[in-house]
Design an enzyme around this catalytic site. Structure first.
Site, PDB file in Angstrom:
ATOM      1  N   HIS A 130       0.840  -1.208   0.000  1.00  0.00           N
ATOM      2  CA  HIS A 130       0.000   0.000   0.000  1.00  0.00           C
ATOM      3  C   HIS A 130       0.872   1.253   0.000  1.00  0.00           C
ATOM      4  O   HIS A 130       0.610   2.194  -0.759  1.00  0.00           O
ATOM      5  CB  HIS A 130      -0.908  -0.006   1.224  1.00  0.00           C
ATOM      6  CG  HIS A 130      -1.677   1.263   1.417  1.00  0.00           C
ATOM      7  ND1 HIS A 130      -2.882   1.514   0.783  1.00  0.00           N
ATOM      8  CD2 HIS A 130      -1.403   2.378   2.147  1.00  0.00           C
ATOM      9  CE1 HIS A 130      -3.323   2.705   1.137  1.00  0.00           C
ATOM     10  NE2 HIS A 130      -2.441   3.256   1.952  1.00  0.00           N
ATOM     11  N   GLU A 131       1.889   1.275   0.843  1.00  0.00           N
ATOM     12  CA  GLU A 131       2.780   2.443   0.887  1.00  0.00           C
ATOM     13  C   GLU A 131       3.552   2.588  -0.418  1.00  0.00           C
ATOM     14  O   GLU A 131       3.788   3.703  -0.890  1.00  0.00           O
ATOM     15  CB  GLU A 131       3.740   2.328   2.078  1.00  0.00           C
ATOM     16  CG  GLU A 131       3.060   2.280   3.441  1.00  0.00           C
ATOM     17  CD  GLU A 131       2.056   3.403   3.659  1.00  0.00           C
ATOM     18  OE1 GLU A 131       2.254   4.508   3.097  1.00  0.00           O
ATOM     19  OE2 GLU A 131       1.071   3.179   4.385  1.00  0.00           O
ATOM     20  N   HIS A 141       1.506   4.415  -2.858  1.00  0.00           N
ATOM     21  CA  HIS A 141       1.589   5.881  -2.769  1.00  0.00           C
ATOM     22  C   HIS A 141       2.790   6.402  -3.567  1.00  0.00           C
ATOM     23  O   HIS A 141       2.699   7.432  -4.244  1.00  0.00           O
ATOM     24  CB  HIS A 141       1.717   6.318  -1.306  1.00  0.00           C
ATOM     25  CG  HIS A 141       0.431   6.258  -0.549  1.00  0.00           C
ATOM     26  ND1 HIS A 141      -0.715   6.881  -0.995  1.00  0.00           N
ATOM     27  CD2 HIS A 141       0.110   5.672   0.634  1.00  0.00           C
ATOM     28  CE1 HIS A 141      -1.695   6.674  -0.122  1.00  0.00           C
ATOM     29  NE2 HIS A 141      -1.219   5.935   0.860  1.00  0.00           N
TER      30      HIS A 141
END
Length: 244
Positions: free
Chosen positions: A109-110, A113
């Site tokens: 998920h990071e 980003h």
């Protein structure tokens, strides 16, 4: 009388606020419990490939042709984040070197980003553009709102509402950013076969629960904003009625 008008506007707005607060509060509690429960559950499940969070993040970046993003460790629990200022993904101790389904999901998920910034994803560019304004608005809004309420000043109260609205708008913009990062992460984890089918189900649960916390935070802010708007409108109506 000013005192009576203040009480009416404040009390009626509070009543509406309290009625709507219950479901929002329940959603917030559920979201927090879901995040904690799913992360704890899938932190006990080792992924078959034995990839750590840091390795999974690197795999997601490579899949998108990104080679200039750093991956570092940070302290705390669920403090994982991507910092665009130094182009680095920071992963907590329970994610960085943990070879679990939860760690891989959070790390991916990071990395999602980082991919957003690399491709110039619109909402993340907008969020970055207003982050400093939002920080200032967040710090000043509460003080100005309280001054407007105590001093019974409509202009000051309106200014506080506008500033608080900036904070709510920032949270609104954050929603597509978070959902899109999770979508990119899950799509890459599946497409690159970083996680197996049953492991993907666990990663989805972890990321969906995390996304729900952002939904709850936005609803809470919108509810608070509605409360102040109702107070403002009630006071305005009472003042016009008092002039007749």
């Amino acid at each position: 009388m000013p005192y009576y008008s203040y009480g009416y506007g404040y009390d009626s707005a509070n009543l509406i606020y309290l009625i709507l607060l219950v479901p929002v509060l329940l959603l917030s509690l559920y979201a927090q419990a879901a995040v904690s429960g799913n992360f704890s559950r899938y932190s006990k499940v080792t992924n078959r490939r034995g990839l750590t969070g840091a390795q999974a993040a690197a795999s997601v970046l490579r899949a998108h042709g990104i080679t200039d993003v750093g991956i570092a460790r940070c302290s705390g629990k669920l403090t994982d984040h991507y910092d665009p200022r130094n182009n680095t993904i920071f992963l907590s101790d329970s994610v960085y070197d943990a070879a679990t389904v939860a760690a891989v999901g959070v790390a991916a998920h990071e990395a999602g980003h980082a991919v957003q910034y690399a491709v110039g994803y619109g909402p993340v560019k907008l969020r970055s553009a207003i982050v400093k304004t939002t920080q200032l608005s967040s710090q000043a809004s509460f003080i100005i709102l309280m001054l407007g309420l105590v001093l019974y000043s409509q202009p000051i109260l309106l200014l506080g509402i506008v500033l608080f609205g900036v904070v709510a708008f920032f949270q609104l913009v954050t929603l597509p950013v978070e959902f899109n990062a999770s979508h990119r992460a899950l799509e890459t984890l599946e497409g690159e076969h970083i996680l197996e089918d049953e492991e993907m189900a666990g990663a989805r649960k972890v990321l969906r629960a995390a996304a729900l916390t952002y939904v709850a935070a936005l609803l809470s802010s919108l509810l608070q904003l509605l409360r102040y708007v109702l107070i403002f409108l009630n006071r305005s109506g009472n003042r016009r009625g008092g002039r007749r």
